[in-house]
Enzyme design. Structure first.
Site, PDB file in Angstrom:
ATOM      1  CD  GLU A 143      -1.977  10.131  19.301  1.00  0.00           C
ATOM      2  OE1 GLU A 143      -1.450   9.835  17.855  1.00  0.00           O
ATOM      3  OE2 GLU A 143      -1.681   9.748  20.221  1.00  0.00           O
ATOM      4  CB  SER A 153       2.838   6.476   4.175  1.00  0.00           C
ATOM      5  OG  SER A 153       1.613   6.673   5.483  1.00  0.00           O
ATOM      6  CD  GLU A 156      -3.850   0.217   6.522  1.00  0.00           C
ATOM      7  OE1 GLU A 156      -4.086   1.361   6.444  1.00  0.00           O
ATOM      8  OE2 GLU A 156      -2.531  -0.649   6.974  1.00  0.00           O
ATOM      9  CD  GLN A 162      -1.809   1.528   2.823  1.00  0.00           C
ATOM     10  OE1 GLN A 162      -1.462   0.528   3.789  1.00  0.00           O
ATOM     11  NE2 GLN A 162      -3.541   1.908   2.955  1.00  0.00           N
ATOM     12  CB  SER A 208       3.636  -2.109   5.277  1.00  0.00           C
ATOM     13  OG  SER A 208       3.961  -1.509   6.542  1.00  0.00           O
TER      14      SER A 208
HETATM   15  C1  LIG Z   1       4.629  -0.361  11.149  1.00  0.00           C
HETATM   16  C2  LIG Z   1       3.733   0.178  10.365  1.00  0.00           C
HETATM   17  C3  LIG Z   1       3.050   0.699   9.097  1.00  0.00           C
HETATM   18  C4  LIG Z   1       2.649   0.609   8.446  1.00  0.00           C
HETATM   19  N1  LIG Z   1       2.653   0.369   7.140  1.00  0.00           N
HETATM   20  C5  LIG Z   1       2.140   1.398   5.908  1.00  0.00           C
HETATM   21  C6  LIG Z   1       1.429   0.995   4.770  1.00  0.00           C
HETATM   22  O1  LIG Z   1       2.014  -0.072   4.037  1.00  0.00           O
HETATM   23  N2  LIG Z   1       1.107   1.843   3.266  1.00  0.00           N
HETATM   24  C7  LIG Z   1       1.323   3.157   4.176  1.00  0.00           C
HETATM   25  O2  LIG Z   1       0.924   3.821   3.153  1.00  0.00           O
HETATM   26  N3  LIG Z   1       1.406   3.604   5.609  1.00  0.00           N
HETATM   27  C8  LIG Z   1       1.819   2.582   6.174  1.00  0.00           C
HETATM   28  N4  LIG Z   1       2.236   2.802   7.213  1.00  0.00           N
HETATM   29  C9  LIG Z   1       2.659   4.581   8.142  1.00  0.00           C
HETATM   30  C10 LIG Z   1       1.170   4.959   8.653  1.00  0.00           C
HETATM   31  O3  LIG Z   1      -0.260   5.281   8.375  1.00  0.00           O
HETATM   32  C11 LIG Z   1       1.773   6.332   9.722  1.00  0.00           C
HETATM   33  O4  LIG Z   1       2.628   6.251  10.083  1.00  0.00           O
HETATM   34  C12 LIG Z   1      -0.015   7.167  10.043  1.00  0.00           C
HETATM   35  O5  LIG Z   1      -0.676   7.103   9.629  1.00  0.00           O
HETATM   36  C13 LIG Z   1       0.820   8.652  10.893  1.00  0.00           C
HETATM   37  O6  LIG Z   1       1.531   8.999   9.613  1.00  0.00           O
HETATM   38  P1  LIG Z   1       3.045   9.734  10.133  1.00  0.00           P
HETATM   39  O7  LIG Z   1       3.944   8.354  10.565  1.00  0.00           O
HETATM   40  O8  LIG Z   1       3.457  10.114   9.165  1.00  0.00           O
HETATM   41  O9  LIG Z   1       2.879  10.458  11.948  1.00  0.00           O
HETATM   42  P2  LIG Z   1       2.258  12.312  11.234  1.00  0.00           P
HETATM   43  O10 LIG Z   1       0.572  12.643  10.334  1.00  0.00           O
HETATM   44  O11 LIG Z   1       2.875  12.917  11.210  1.00  0.00           O
HETATM   45  O12 LIG Z   1       1.783  12.030  13.029  1.00  0.00           O
HETATM   46  C14 LIG Z   1       2.073  12.829  13.943  1.00  0.00           C
HETATM   47  C15 LIG Z   1       2.264  13.139  15.322  1.00  0.00           C
HETATM   48  O13 LIG Z   1       0.677  13.659  14.981  1.00  0.00           O
HETATM   49  C16 LIG Z   1      -0.125  13.822  15.777  1.00  0.00           C
HETATM   50  N5  LIG Z   1      -1.779  13.657  15.106  1.00  0.00           N
HETATM   51  C17 LIG Z   1      -1.049  14.507  13.734  1.00  0.00           C
HETATM   52  N6  LIG Z   1      -2.080  14.611  13.429  1.00  0.00           N
HETATM   53  C18 LIG Z   1      -3.260  15.483  14.286  1.00  0.00           C
HETATM   54  C19 LIG Z   1      -4.483  16.059  14.197  1.00  0.00           C
HETATM   55  N7  LIG Z   1      -4.930  16.459  13.227  1.00  0.00           N
HETATM   56  N8  LIG Z   1      -5.055  15.598  15.190  1.00  0.00           N
HETATM   57  C20 LIG Z   1      -4.573  14.957  16.691  1.00  0.00           C
HETATM   58  N9  LIG Z   1      -3.262  14.536  16.424  1.00  0.00           N
HETATM   59  C21 LIG Z   1      -2.500  14.141  15.322  1.00  0.00           C
HETATM   60  C22 LIG Z   1      -0.411  11.737  15.256  1.00  0.00           C
HETATM   61  O14 LIG Z   1      -1.165  10.776  15.405  1.00  0.00           O
HETATM   62  C23 LIG Z   1       0.772  11.377  15.990  1.00  0.00           C
HETATM   63  O15 LIG Z   1       0.986  11.143  16.918  1.00  0.00           O
HETATM   64  C24 LIG Z   1       2.735   2.644   8.611  1.00  0.00           C
HETATM   65  C25 LIG Z   1       2.540   2.433   9.875  1.00  0.00           C
HETATM   66  C26 LIG Z   1       3.465   1.876  10.731  1.00  0.00           C
HETATM   67  C27 LIG Z   1       4.350   2.305  12.326  1.00  0.00           C
END
Ligand SMILES: Cc1cc2nc3c(=O)[nH]c(=O)nc-3n(C[C@H](O)[C@H](O)[C@H](O)COP(=O)(O)OP(=O)(O)OC[C@H]3O[C@@H](n4cnc5c(N)ncnc54)[C@H](O)[C@@H]3O)c2cc1C
Length: 405
Positions: A371, A133, A248, A130, A165
């Site tokens: 969140e 991100s 998902e 997928q 992933s």
């Molecule tokens: C093990 C693992 C597998 C994954 N696999 C995939 C995959 O296969 N494909 C894919 O596309 N993605 C994947 N992801 C990505 C995952 O979807 C993102 O990490 C997730 O959506 C958070 O985005 P970010 O890491 O950019 O954090 P950010 O969006 O930068 O967030 C940082 C922090 O701010 C908080 N935050 C952000 N916006 C808000 C808001 N509006 N209100 C309150 N709090 C907020 C978040 O909760 C978090 O604590 C994976 C992640 C992990 C850990």
């Protein structure tokens, strides 16, 4: 819907008796499985799916011509009950294809795309990842900056994905890209299927603290994607992404994390083993263990209800966020209990407990953070005021990120 893990098909589902006998025969011939994410486990997963594919048993509700058996949700539940009675290998590698891409193609793909992509997902031949991100587009997924430019019979993709992933094992990637930067951010995106061997796709695996190479950075450098590999219409990307994300979340919840940890229903045995080794000799620890057990049982029943709900054919909506939150909290509590009960041994000895403890924090992030799930529940279930979103109606090209792209 009633939740029943036992197979009561003899009386309630006479039409399934033959098929369940055939399935039992296939299952009893498969080797017993252990859970691990290594290469051998991938092969065992593929062999398991290949054995189930002729009967369409892994994806019973998918139409027969696409690798399923056109079962009703109720029939599918009976088939899954039987599957649960036998050990199964770790199917984590196949999670995106089976639980996210298949349902999304059923909802949004063309007949040609379903026929081309769904059967090899059901047999385990094709692994999908997928590619949603990106740096600065995780929680705010509508901020993706990967661009897709139209050519005569194809599109050219340029950008970077992260957290993808299983990208290094996948043959196909489901990729969300921006096709019209002048539209507001939610509207100008389109969904593509990208063959991961196409020139210009560069996959760099990232190693995590549990030693796993779970996800990768994926660079797309002028990658050509055929017009027939666009899913839906230009501009449909956000709608399709929502379908994928909803499936998902509900799949993470209904698998109770088992796809990753392999220990979803093993808590009683695990507690028994701890007791046998003298780790439960303190009343406070017994209390904590019983609380975790109750918690896991509530999680298990909630997950079973989620699965029944999804299989009943009802559209899965924002309630998948609540399911994911609850199940993730339970899995994390159990992992931290292991840490308390086993102390240093639990971390030093390699095995499922160590793996579970080290993987626990990621459960609150993948599939959308805790969140963000709470935001969804607040706005779409409880009807609370929405958070301010100043960039919502602006063309993406004038946003901070769009301006840099
Ligand atoms: C093990 C693992 C597998 C994954 N696999 C995939 C995959 O296969 N494909 C894919 O596309 N993605 C994947 N992801 C990505 C995952 O979807 C993102 O990490 C997730 O959506 C958070 O985005 P970010 O890491 O950019 O954090 P950010 O969006 O930068 O967030 C940082 C922090 O701010 C908080 N935050 C952000 N916006 C808000 C808001 N509006 N209100 C309150 N709090 C907020 C978040 O909760 C978090 O604590 C994976 C992640 C992990 C850990």
């Amino acid at each position: 819907l009633a939740i029943d893990d036992s197979t009561s098909q003899d009386t309630e589902y006479p039409e399934l008796i033959d098929t369940l006998e055939q399935l039992t025969e296939v299952l009893t011939q498969l080797p017993p499985s252990t859970d691990s994410v290594d290469h051998e486990a991938a092969q065992r997963g593929r062999a398991y799916l290949a054995a189930l594919a002729p009967g369409g048993w892994m994806v019973p509700t998918w139409p027969t011509e696409y690798g399923g058996r056109t079962s009703t949700p109720e029939q599918a539940q009976v088939i899954r009950s039987l599957l649960r009675q036998y050990s199964s290998p770790d199917l984590y590698l196949f999670f995106v294809g089976l639980n996210m891409v298949g349902p999304a193609l059923l909802a949004h793909g063309s007949a040609e795309q379903r026929a081309r992509w769904m059967p090899p997902i059901a047999t385990g031949e094709d692994v999908w990842c997928q590619m949603f991100s990106e740096p600065e587009a995780g929680s705010d997924l509508a901020n993706v900056a990967t661009q897709a430019r139209p050519m005569q019979d194809s599109w050219r993709l340029q950008g970077q994905k992260v957290w993808t992933s299983r990208a290094h094992r996948a043959g196909w990637g489901l990729c969300l890209a921006r096709t019209d930067p002048d539209q507001p951010k939610h509207r100008g995106m389109t969904m593509f299927a990208v063959r991961m061997t196409t020139p210009g796709v560069i996959v760099r695996p990232l190693v995590q603290m549990n030693g796993d190479q779970h996800f990768s950075e994926v660079f797309l450098d002028d990658v050509e994607v055929g017009a027939t590999d666009m899913i839906g219409q230009p501009g449909d990307g956000w709608k399709i992404a929502q379908t994928v994300l909803t499936h998902e979340r509900s799949s993470i919840a209904s698998s109770g994390g088992r796809a990753r940890t392999g220990t979803g229903s093993a808590l009683p045995r695990w507690l028994q083993a701890l007791g046998d080794h003298g780790n439960l000799d303190d009343p406070a620890k017994v209390d904590a263990a019983i609380a975790a057990f109750i918690d896991a049982e509530v999680g298990r029943l909630t997950a079973a209800r989620a699965a029944a709900y999804a299989q009943s054919g009802r559209r899965v909506g924002p309630e998948s966020s609540g399911q994911k939150l609850r199940v993730v909290a339970s899995l994390k509590r159990r992992a931290y209990l292991a840490q308390v009960l086993l102390g240093a041994d639990g971390l030093l000895a390699e095995g499922p407990t160590q793996d579970e403890v080290l993987a626990a924090p990621s459960l609150s992030i993948r599939g959308g953070t805790d969140e963000i799930q709470r935001n969804i529940i607040a706005e779409r279930v409880l009807g609370l005021p929405a958070e301010p979103r100043a960039d919502r109606d602006l063309p993406w090209s004038v946003s901070r990120r769009g301006g840099l792209a």
